[in-house]
Enzyme design. Structure first.
Site, PDB file in Angstrom:
ATOM      1  N   ASP A   1     -13.254   1.760   2.967  1.00 50.68           N
ATOM      2  CA  ASP A   1     -12.529   2.292   3.939  1.00 50.68           C
ATOM      3  C   ASP A   1     -13.167   2.363   5.402  1.00 50.68           C
ATOM      4  OD1 ASP A   1      -9.973   3.738   4.470  1.00 50.68           O
ATOM      5  OD2 ASP A   1     -10.704   5.667   3.771  1.00 50.68           O
TER       6      ASP A   1
ATOM      7  N   LYS B   1       0.748  -1.208  -0.195  1.00 53.58           N
ATOM      8  CA  LYS B   1      -0.133   0.169   0.051  1.00 53.58           C
ATOM      9  C   LYS B   1       0.926   1.244   0.038  1.00 53.58           C
ATOM     10  CE  LYS B   1      -3.486   2.871   0.948  1.00 53.58           C
ATOM     11  NZ  LYS B   1      -4.291   2.928   2.160  1.00 53.58           N
TER      12      LYS B   1
HETATM   13 ZN   LIG Z   1      -8.060   3.803   3.770  1.00 57.17          ZN
END
Ligand SMILES: [Zn+2]
Length: 428
Positions: A345, A212
């Protein structure tokens, strides 16, 4: 205990366990048959009536209409419900909660965050999400959680986990809350090609399934601008190239239009959020077949609950500007045919409410089946797990959910999942 010794023991323990199970219960009594009035074929979009799914161990052996059920099979009859593949969320932070936004996170220890993760893993699984990609957690709490789930210690979805996200100094994924004299730097901070390679490799060393990267500024961070790019093309190319060579995919947090383009040009596998995507970015993403993972429902929840979670004012101000713009731009990307995978998220809003994103996708122009595909076939493709999850087909893990009502007519039925199976075991 030595980490290598532990993983060697795990590698041996698993085949032995499987052998023990198959020896104890010979076929056909080890077969489970799940019956339901309907089953959604997510590829064709058709409903299969009088559905039967046959399962042996963790995997599906056959699925279709009115299949013969072997004598002695355990039958689970779901009556009038509709079966779907277990849902997949490509953007969670299981070890975080909404009230961790802002300064309160400073007082939260790593062990405490890990236990938050155990709670949220259960909530996510109960909501019908049998697989998640967890993209960003401090101190490898996500990797520990993934291993605990895989070892059967805590219930939760299958996890692909990233560990600490890569960030420039002072970037979205660096800790910018402390005064300089505290000398606080987040674990994933890496500047320049050499450091970026080092942190990519270190994350993989400690178990990351996916890399990420925080490619632009963000909303829930102090002192940065979501519209500005943070990593250079050279740095991004180094990180993504190394991730790919080492067999990992790479995901970029990117709001700003420039950062999106740089990440796509670097060969990133997915753009997360994509708030300020412009026409050029849309064109590039289509050309490169880069996935967009929008995370839009959070805007509603965050603004409604900002006071309750004591969201610091500068962050709320950013959210109020960015999130409505993101919806307009993502709607344009959807319409233009950018490949979309489902993300939430979750952590910005409470885990377990993940399915509320479906309604937003439909509002922005998708049909219900298109929205459902983002969280099934599309997500499994982005994960590189098409051999495992995403459809109800022979050879896949028996990860399935059942709902009342008609998800093809009202995608909100997925907000109320009645029954969940993961790897052949009923978990709800
Ligand atoms: Zn995130």
């Amino acid at each position: 205990m030595n980490v290598i010794a532990t993983s060697v023991r795990r590698a041996f323990a698993l085949p032995l366990l499987l052998l023990a199970c198959s020896a104890a219960s010979a076929a056909p009594s080890d077969v489970t048959a799940v019956k339901a009035a309907h089953m959604l074929d997510v590829r064709s979009g058709a409903l299969v009536d009088n559905a039967v799914v046959l399962i042996s161990g963790e995997r599906i052996t056959a699925a279709g209409s009115q299949l013969a059920i072997p004598a002695g099979a355990q039958v689970i009859d779901l009556g009038n419900k509709t079966l779907l593949p277990g849902l997949i969320d490509m953007h969670t932070h299981l070890t975080g909660d909404p009230q961790d936004a802002g300064y309160s996170i400073i007082a939260k220890s790593v062990p405490r965050a890990t236990l938050t993760g155990a709670k949220n893993a259960r909530l996510t699984l109960q909501a019908g999400f049998t697989t998640v990609r967890d993209v960003g957690a401090d101190a490898y709490t996500d990797i520990g959680l993934r291993d605990a789930i895989n070892d059967g210690d805590v219930p939760g979805p299958r996890m692909a986990a990233s560990g600490p996200p890569l960030s420039i100094t002072g970037g979205h994924c660096d800790d910018t809350m402390h005064a300089p004299e505290y000398k606080i730097t987040s674990l994933g901070v890496a500047d320049g090609v050499d450091e970026a390679l080092k942190v990519t490799r270190r994350n993989i060393k400690y178990g990351a399934d996916v890399i990420k990267i925080c490619a632009t500024g963000g909303v829930l961070s102090f002192g940065d601008d979501p519209r500005t790019s943070q990593y250079t093309l050279e740095e991004l190319k180094a990180i993504v190239g190394d991730a790919h060579r080492l067999g990992r995919k790479a995901a970029a947090h990117a709001h700003g239009g420039d950062g999106i383009k740089l990440a796509v040009l670097a060969g990133i596998d997915s753009i997360e959020h994509g708030s300020y995507i412009d026409d050029e970015g849309i064109k590039l993403m289509k050309e490169h077949k880069t996935w967009l993972v929008p995370t839009l429902y959070l805007g509603d929840w965050l603004i409604e609950n900002a006071e309750a979670i004591k969201l610091p004012k500068p962050l709320l101000e950013k959210a109020k500007v960015v999130l409505p713009i993101a919806r307009q731009n993502v709607a344009r990307a959807i319409k233009a045919g950018v490949p979309i995978a489902f993300g939430t998220d979750a952590a910005v809003y409470p885990h377990g409410l993940n399915a509320r994103e479906f309604g937003i996708l439909v509002k922005l122009g998708m049909t219900p089946i298109q929205a459902i595909r983002t969280a099934t076939v599309n997500a499994s493709e982005l994960l590189g797990w098409t051999d495992r999850v995403g459809t109800i087909e022979a050879g896949k893990f028996a990860d399935m959910i059942a709902v009342d009502g008609e998800p093809l007519k009202d995608v909100k039925t997925l907000e109320n999942v009645q029954w969940v199976m993961k790897g052949g075991a009923v978990v709800k």
